[in-house]
Design a protein around this motif. Sequence first.
Motif, PDB file in Angstrom:
ATOM      1  N   GLY A   1     -30.004  -5.216  18.231  1.00  0.00           N
ATOM      2  CA  GLY A   1     -30.664  -4.590  17.105  1.00  0.00           C
ATOM      3  C   GLY A   1     -31.570  -3.445  17.502  1.00  0.00           C
ATOM      4  N   PHE A   2     -32.144  -2.810  16.502  1.00  0.00           N
ATOM      5  CA  PHE A   2     -33.088  -1.718  16.696  1.00  0.00           C
ATOM      6  C   PHE A   2     -34.084  -1.732  15.537  1.00  0.00           C
ATOM      7  N   THR A   3     -35.180  -1.059  15.726  1.00  0.00           N
ATOM      8  CA  THR A   3     -36.260  -1.036  14.743  1.00  0.00           C
ATOM      9  C   THR A   3     -36.537   0.394  14.314  1.00  0.00           C
ATOM     10  N   VAL A   4     -36.661   0.598  12.989  1.00  0.00           N
ATOM     11  CA  VAL A   4     -36.976   1.909  12.412  1.00  0.00           C
ATOM     12  C   VAL A   4     -38.017   1.707  11.320  1.00  0.00           C
ATOM     13  N   ASN A   5     -39.155   2.373  11.468  1.00  0.00           N
ATOM     14  CA  ASN A   5     -40.229   2.298  10.469  1.00  0.00           C
ATOM     15  C   ASN A   5     -40.665   0.855  10.195  1.00  0.00           C
ATOM     16  N   GLY A   6     -40.692   0.056  11.238  1.00  0.00           N
ATOM     17  CA  GLY A   6     -41.134  -1.323  11.095  1.00  0.00           C
ATOM     18  C   GLY A   6     -40.088  -2.276  10.581  1.00  0.00           C
ATOM     19  N   HIS A   7     -38.873  -1.818  10.297  1.00  0.00           N
ATOM     20  CA  HIS A   7     -37.794  -2.676   9.811  1.00  0.00           C
ATOM     21  C   HIS A   7     -36.825  -2.953  10.951  1.00  0.00           C
ATOM     22  N   ARG A   8     -36.435  -4.210  11.063  1.00  0.00           N
ATOM     23  CA  ARG A   8     -35.534  -4.646  12.112  1.00  0.00           C
ATOM     24  C   ARG A   8     -34.110  -4.721  11.582  1.00  0.00           C
ATOM     25  N   TYR A   9     -33.176  -4.073  12.308  1.00  0.00           N
ATOM     26  CA  TYR A   9     -31.764  -4.094  11.945  1.00  0.00           C
ATOM     27  C   TYR A   9     -30.987  -4.744  13.084  1.00  0.00           C
ATOM     28  N   ASP A  10     -30.023  -5.598  12.710  1.00  0.00           N
ATOM     29  CA  ASP A  10     -29.301  -6.390  13.705  1.00  0.00           C
ATOM     30  C   ASP A  10     -28.186  -5.618  14.392  1.00  0.00           C
ATOM     31  N   ARG A  11     -27.589  -4.643  13.730  1.00  0.00           N
ATOM     32  CA  ARG A  11     -26.443  -3.941  14.301  1.00  0.00           C
ATOM     33  C   ARG A  11     -26.609  -2.436  14.121  1.00  0.00           C
ATOM     34  N   GLY A  12     -25.883  -1.697  14.957  1.00  0.00           N
ATOM     35  CA  GLY A  12     -25.930  -0.248  14.884  1.00  0.00           C
ATOM     36  C   GLY A  12     -25.009   0.288  13.802  1.00  0.00           C
ATOM     37  N   TYR A  13     -24.820   1.594  13.806  1.00  0.00           N
ATOM     38  CA  TYR A  13     -24.036   2.256  12.764  1.00  0.00           C
ATOM     39  C   TYR A  13     -23.273   3.417  13.384  1.00  0.00           C
ATOM     40  N   TYR A  14     -22.299   3.921  12.604  1.00  0.00           N
ATOM     41  CA  TYR A  14     -21.491   5.066  12.995  1.00  0.00           C
ATOM     42  C   TYR A  14     -21.763   6.219  12.032  1.00  0.00           C
ATOM     43  N   LEU A  15     -21.688   7.425  12.551  1.00  0.00           N
ATOM     44  CA  LEU A  15     -21.803   8.609  11.712  1.00  0.00           C
ATOM     45  C   LEU A  15     -20.420   8.993  11.207  1.00  0.00           C
ATOM     46  N   GLY A  16     -20.300   9.165   9.890  1.00  0.00           N
ATOM     47  CA  GLY A  16     -19.020   9.506   9.289  1.00  0.00           C
ATOM     48  C   GLY A  16     -19.172  10.569   8.225  1.00  0.00           C
ATOM     49  N   ASP A  17     -18.045  11.099   7.788  1.00  0.00           N
ATOM     50  CA  ASP A  17     -18.084  12.105   6.734  1.00  0.00           C
ATOM     51  C   ASP A  17     -18.072  11.440   5.370  1.00  0.00           C
TER      52      ASP A  17
END
Length: 374
Positions: free
Chosen positions: A237-253
Amino acid sequence: MSDDELPVYIIPEFASSSSSSSSSSSFEFLASVALATLEEDTTSSSRYRMSRRLFLKIVEDITATFPWFRSSANATGIRGFSEIQKCTCALRQLAYGNLADNYDEGLSFSTRTARECLDNFCIAIKYLYGEEYLRSPTSHDVARLYQAHEARHHFPGMIGSIDCTHWSWRNCPSSLRGQYHRGDHEHPTIILEAVASYDLWFWHAYFGVAGSNNDNNVLKQSSLFILEVNGKSPEYGFTVNGHRYDRGYYLGDGIYQPWSCFLKAYAYPVARKEKILKKLQESARKDVERAFGLLKNKWAIIERPARMRDKENIANAMYACVILHNMILKDDGNAISWCTSGIILTIFVLPTLIFSIAYVTKRRITCYVVILRR
């Protein structure tokens, strides 16, 4: 066979006693000259798209596993082509996209033999190296990708960019042209779906869907989320603005579905933050486009319409090009997953900081950036 020690090939003299012995020795003469030339060419990475060390390693692994590549004598005692000649013939077809009969005059390769070299070489590459170089990212790889993408693109939790490209099929059967043809392409095409990171490494490759489909149809057939569905994907996981996310993401169109695993740009940004996000997302998503461009530039067979009639042979050639692309990245030391933390800091973090400092101070420090990239 070591990197610096190659076997010495003695060119036999022509025999003048009989016609059979003369033809045998002349054939061996041509084979020896061609082999010596090919070994000289392996020292140049521009001709074979890889280093001499990597080329010899591939030849050694293929020869040890596939007996077809080993040199043998026929009924008259004439030696056939060596393993280096066969692998070189296949590599040249992948690198230049030439016809199979181009190697008949100079190297004495018949059209059938050249095609067999290409087909067997692609099968061997996929069998030997597919499990390692077409694998999904592990927890260790995801951590490195997070670190590099956050330093370079300022996207924490970014795994890579996803997109599709088409490979034209020139000799597509008439019965399949309606299924594989689309209006924006001259010839029928086959689609490749891929996920690439900033270092242009392909973490996912799925090839074989008919060209009349769009990216969403390809995604529903691909194996990108098989590990997530089975509960075997690495959880990092990773943390952004104090929120914890379990999985990453992909950039898409914009064509992809609004799922949590995809980060798409705003179609019509209004606020300033939305415009900034759209600009950064479109800039970072160029990674997969650059990877496709490098893949087609390095292996010209993908740039030109495929001449094979069998779809399985086309798929083997595509996967072989992707695997060789990743092998070259690893051999050159440019892969994120194979770098140490210090190298990642030098390659991805420091150039970004230097460019930021140069933008503020208006100083010309391009030479330092070149040194750091080396």
